[in-house]
Motif scaffolding. Structure first.
Motif, mmCIF file in Angstrom:
data_model
loop_
_atom_site.group_PDB
_atom_site.id
_atom_site.type_symbol
_atom_site.label_atom_id
_atom_site.label_comp_id
_atom_site.label_asym_id
_atom_site.label_seq_id
_atom_site.Cartn_x
_atom_site.Cartn_y
_atom_site.Cartn_z
ATOM 1 N N ARG A 195 35.965 40.146 39.226
ATOM 2 C CA ARG A 195 35.931 41.261 38.283
ATOM 3 C C ARG A 195 37.331 41.512 37.754
ATOM 4 O O ARG A 195 38.288 40.892 38.188
ATOM 5 C CB ARG A 195 35.387 42.520 38.956
ATOM 6 N N GLN A 196 37.435 42.460 36.840
ATOM 7 C CA GLN A 196 38.735 42.765 36.253
ATOM 8 C C GLN A 196 39.221 44.138 36.705
ATOM 9 O O GLN A 196 38.463 44.896 37.323
ATOM 10 C CB GLN A 196 38.609 42.745 34.724
ATOM 11 N N GLY A 197 40.458 44.430 36.398
ATOM 12 C CA GLY A 197 40.991 45.735 36.770
ATOM 13 C C GLY A 197 42.047 46.227 35.788
ATOM 14 O O GLY A 197 42.773 45.435 35.178
ATOM 15 N N ILE A 198 42.078 47.542 35.614
ATOM 16 C CA ILE A 198 43.167 48.185 34.851
ATOM 17 C C ILE A 198 43.877 49.128 35.802
ATOM 18 O O ILE A 198 43.218 49.876 36.548
ATOM 19 C CB ILE A 198 42.630 48.968 33.636
ATOM 20 N N LEU A 199 45.191 49.078 35.816
ATOM 21 C CA LEU A 199 45.976 50.002 36.648
ATOM 22 C C LEU A 199 46.857 50.843 35.738
ATOM 23 O O LEU A 199 47.661 50.301 34.968
ATOM 24 C CB LEU A 199 46.842 49.221 37.642
ATOM 25 N N ILE A 200 46.685 52.156 35.828
ATOM 26 C CA ILE A 200 47.542 53.080 35.071
ATOM 27 C C ILE A 200 48.646 53.566 36.001
ATOM 28 O O ILE A 200 48.360 54.102 37.080
ATOM 29 C CB ILE A 200 46.732 54.288 34.556
ATOM 30 N N ILE A 201 49.901 53.347 35.614
ATOM 31 C CA ILE A 201 51.027 53.810 36.428
ATOM 32 C C ILE A 201 51.741 54.942 35.711
ATOM 33 O O ILE A 201 52.285 54.766 34.619
ATOM 34 C CB ILE A 201 52.034 52.673 36.699
ATOM 35 N N VAL A 241 49.164 49.431 32.774
ATOM 36 C CA VAL A 241 49.722 50.253 31.690
ATOM 37 C C VAL A 241 50.687 51.233 32.324
ATOM 38 O O VAL A 241 50.306 51.988 33.225
ATOM 39 C CB VAL A 241 48.638 51.070 30.961
ATOM 40 N N HIS A 242 51.903 51.239 31.838
ATOM 41 C CA HIS A 242 52.958 52.051 32.448
ATOM 42 C C HIS A 242 53.389 53.150 31.503
ATOM 43 O O HIS A 242 53.621 52.915 30.317
ATOM 44 C CB HIS A 242 54.157 51.156 32.786
ATOM 45 N N ILE A 243 53.508 54.384 32.043
ATOM 46 C CA ILE A 243 54.025 55.513 31.256
ATOM 47 C C ILE A 243 55.204 56.124 31.986
ATOM 48 O O ILE A 243 55.101 56.526 33.144
ATOM 49 C CB ILE A 243 52.941 56.591 31.025
ATOM 50 N N LYS A 244 56.316 56.202 31.313
ATOM 51 C CA LYS A 244 57.575 56.608 31.933
ATOM 52 C C LYS A 244 57.793 58.128 31.936
ATOM 53 O O LYS A 244 58.540 58.659 32.754
ATOM 54 C CB LYS A 244 58.737 55.946 31.170
ATOM 55 N N GLY A 245 57.177 58.824 30.978
ATOM 56 C CA GLY A 245 57.531 60.221 30.707
ATOM 57 C C GLY A 245 57.474 61.158 31.909
ATOM 58 O O GLY A 245 58.289 62.076 32.035
ATOM 59 N N THR A 246 56.499 60.954 32.793
ATOM 60 C CA THR A 246 56.377 61.850 33.943
ATOM 61 C C THR A 246 57.632 61.813 34.809
ATOM 62 O O THR A 246 58.055 62.831 35.360
ATOM 63 C CB THR A 246 55.137 61.466 34.780
ATOM 64 N N ASP A 247 58.244 60.642 34.924
ATOM 65 C CA ASP A 247 59.483 60.524 35.700
ATOM 66 C C ASP A 247 60.627 61.258 35.014
ATOM 67 O O ASP A 247 61.385 61.990 35.660
ATOM 68 C CB ASP A 247 59.831 59.037 35.871
ATOM 69 N N TYR A 294 37.443 47.538 37.331
ATOM 70 C CA TYR A 294 37.910 48.696 38.106
ATOM 71 C C TYR A 294 39.031 49.401 37.356
ATOM 72 O O TYR A 294 39.778 48.766 36.608
ATOM 73 C CB TYR A 294 38.422 48.257 39.482
ATOM 74 N N ILE A 295 39.163 50.698 37.588
ATOM 75 C CA ILE A 295 40.326 51.431 37.078
ATOM 76 C C ILE A 295 41.056 52.031 38.269
ATOM 77 O O ILE A 295 40.430 52.651 39.138
ATOM 78 C CB ILE A 295 39.921 52.561 36.110
ATOM 79 N N ALA A 296 42.357 51.827 38.326
ATOM 80 C CA ALA A 296 43.159 52.469 39.363
ATOM 81 C C ALA A 296 44.261 53.276 38.696
ATOM 82 O O ALA A 296 44.613 53.041 37.530
ATOM 83 C CB ALA A 296 43.753 51.428 40.304
ATOM 84 N N PHE A 297 44.755 54.239 39.426
ATOM 85 C CA PHE A 297 45.761 55.174 38.908
ATOM 86 C C PHE A 297 46.748 55.433 40.025
ATOM 87 O O PHE A 297 46.349 55.750 41.145
ATOM 88 C CB PHE A 297 45.048 56.466 38.486
ATOM 89 N N THR A 298 48.031 55.269 39.749
ATOM 90 C CA THR A 298 49.017 55.501 40.807
ATOM 91 C C THR A 298 50.379 55.800 40.188
ATOM 92 O O THR A 298 50.514 55.976 38.981
ATOM 93 C CB THR A 298 49.085 54.296 41.777
#
Lengths: 417, 417
Positions: free
Chosen positions: B4-10, B304-310, B345-349
């Motif tokens: 299967r495939q996966g997307i990870l949101i960081i 997919v990476h989002i920097k703004g929260t840091d 799958y979708i993961a978030f971390t």
């Protein structure tokens, strides 16, 4: 990173199991602990393993881990720790033993491993032996500890701790003293150390036999302390200074000198006064005041140790354990009243579990709390092993709890950039 | 095993602590996040340690671990990572530095470590230096990075990164440039590398002094970028390709080039476009569309990476952090609408926590979710550090989460038979 301070309360042997006599509660759950409950409600909690699930540890290993030191790498054996706690400044190369004053007959049969649980006169006996020179130039240092206990240190060249010492063990009273031998007959240093230990043992027997303390004991119908029986040989490995590594100034307040010895070993200051006994009757509120004062003086981390919970566990006295926990609760209340949670975290833990019905250390997790202004709260409402099973720190290890405290206080270093 | 495939949101630096201004909630708890809440409710959750409880990590180390790579074994130091992120294909044996364009006077006193925070013209300056040949045949590669930052790579024979480079450090502006030296004077490779770095530094000063970009800056009253100041030397260890080891085709979508560099290091493709800035104003929905498209194209794993929260954490801007989390929630909603949870799958971390009040990275666990058709659900109802304390993934580590995702996706190998 902004720096903060921390106080850690250690209730020795606190962890327990459900006890029928307490209606299926543990002593911590049964006790009336409004202050610990508040810490639990406002902080994060869990049952924490000293080293790993199910592995019981001694007070020494438990405290090394609580103080952030890897006992698997650096535990030097009980002999060096006893010697250190007795105040002997042991050095690289020394071989240290823990020992007992005992009673033997003329054929070296061990009559009593504790010389009738001798209390008085052990200082004079130790002084009569300490400083003894052996044939090869090795010096023997001897220092009395509590009751029948004694520390023995061989200081010389090319010694090894890999030997079988003289103690026959608790189960073998009535056997003859063990003649020391190297664990590996091919190891010259160990062979030499075994010979040295035997030479010391024989010399000591000669000196002790006629010592006035023993003459007096025999007159009074008591067993003479006519031998030193040794066990637990060890050499001091180079233990890293936790204090220097992290740049913290830490103080350990404890009546128990083993705990104090471990604290010094990792670079912490150690404070004890006569009223801090390491027994059931220690001056808990005196320790609380000293802890608060030390935070105000500017110590980064202050550790307060209470031994009584462990003693009550060993004696299978659940209600006594409950009583001491309630005293510790009072200590926690005093500390919370006199410091600011914004500036100083409070943590609460134990070095191991000593469940009353087991009467000994077990590998159960120990109830643990971390509390302070910005700590993430879990949903725990009350202090107790059962409640902490759903806490955020559940199943972590003592060294993790150390690191988490140091991270909250701003003393950890970032890996990477 | 079915694949299967996966997307990870960081969400970089997402983890936080209770904040008074948010009523004692963390930004994630405070934010309105219907989509993340749904992921949490239908998936499994926890707070996950980047490396270990209480250990803070940098973005680089955090992402190595998220990408399944043991940073303790393979972290090459910041220099090589910056060089890689700048697009220099560094090789075994190269010594790489991160650096700044700075301003010095004629006596090598550092006037400004950032040359007045120069922005324009650094590409021309770097190009004027890159390719420089040193006396012993070593080649120097120079590549501008964001703002005043630059990567410098020494490529030659028998070089070592064990040297003290030229940077005086932030606290020491006004001091003279450090003349490079080997950490161990007996190390010939290091001595040679230090000499090379100094030769490059002096040559570069000559070239930069008269460069049109600097002539223009001086005319405009700006500080000239007349020196390159270097720090963070490192050599690339042989980092295993996660992609090759597991046989996955992975893509990392990120505006932050450090994250992109790490992704390439472990064998992932890296995608960035101008609107993906790594700042507060990045094109979050553009990243969401690119992620969905890449899954449809057949990538096994899309990050997919989002920097703004840091950035908001470092700036102690809780409400800005909330705003970005709500944007990420929108991204999560878009992705859920456009893929099938049965197939992907979708993961978030997060790579680490950057609590607003700490204004820096801390060792707290980071909120983490794994969601998809057959994932075991825990009882968590809502996204947030506090809620995740009771989740099934609580107290695991970033690399565990990587492995769990790969296992769900069918890319792990069985041990034994």
């Amino acid at each position: 990173m902004r720096k903060r301070q921390g106080i850690l309360i250690i209730s020795d042997g606190l962890g327990d199991r459900p006890i029928k006599a307490l209606g299926g509660l543990t002593p911590l759950e049964y006790a009336n602990t409004p202050n610990l409950d508040r810490l639990a409600r406002e902080g994060c909690t869990g049952n924490v393993y000293p080293i790993a699930p199910g592995i019981p540890v001694g007070t020494d290993v438990g405290h090394m881990e609580i103080f952030g030191c890897d006992s698997n790498k650096y535990y030097p054996g009980r002999g060096p720790l006893e010697a250190l706690s007795g105040g002997i400044e042991i050095r690289e190369g020394d071989v240290a033993f823990r020992g007992n004053f005992g009673t033997i007959d003329e054929e070296y049969t061990v009559i009593d491993r504790r010389a009738g649980r001798i209390q008085d006169g052990t200082r004079e006996l130790a002084e009569a032996l300490s400083g003894m020179k052996l044939k090869d130039g090795t010096t023997v240092l001897v220092k009395e500890l509590t009751q029948h206990r004694v520390a023995v240190v061989l200081r010389g060249k090319e010694l090894s701790a890999a030997i079988v010492p003289t103690d026959v063990g608790t189960a073998n009273e009535g056997a003859k003293l063990v003649i020391p031998c190297p664990e590996d007959p091919a190891c010259k240093e160990a062979a030499k150390t075994a010979e040295n230990l035997w030479e010391f043992t024989l010399n000591a027997m000669e000196i002790l036999k006629n010592h006035p303390v023993n003459q007096e004991r025999v007159r009074n119908g008591l067993l003479p302390a006519n031998v030193i029986i040794t066990r637990g040989p060890g050499q001091l490995s180079t233990i890293p200074s936790t204090a220097r590594q992290l740049g913290i100034r830490a103080l350990c307040i404890a009546g128990d000198i083993t705990v104090g010895g471990i604290a010094r070993l990792v670079g912490f200051d150690y404070y004890v006064q006569d009223s801090f006994t390491g027994g059931f009757n220690t001056d808990i509120m005196g320790k609380a005041r000293k802890a608060v004062d030390s935070i105000k003086e500017g110590y980064d981390w202050v550790i307060v140790h209470i031994k009584g919970t462990d003693l009550a566990g060993h004696d299978n006295q659940p209600l006594e354990k409950v009583r001491i926990i309630e005293e510790i609760d009072g200590m926690a209340g005093y500390i919370m009243d006199h410091i600011s949670g914004e500036q100083c975290y409070i943590a609460f833990t134990a070095d191991h579990s000593t469940p009353c019905e087991a009467r000994d250390h077990t590998g159960d997790g120990v109830p643990t709390i971390i509390w302070g202004g910005d700590v993430r709260r879990d949903k725990t409402e009350k202090a107790g092993e059962t409640f902490f099973m759903e806490g955020a720190l559940q199943n972590l290890k003592a060294r993790d709890i150390f690191t988490i405290q140091m991270d909250l206080m701003g003393f950890t270093k970032k890996r990477g950039a």
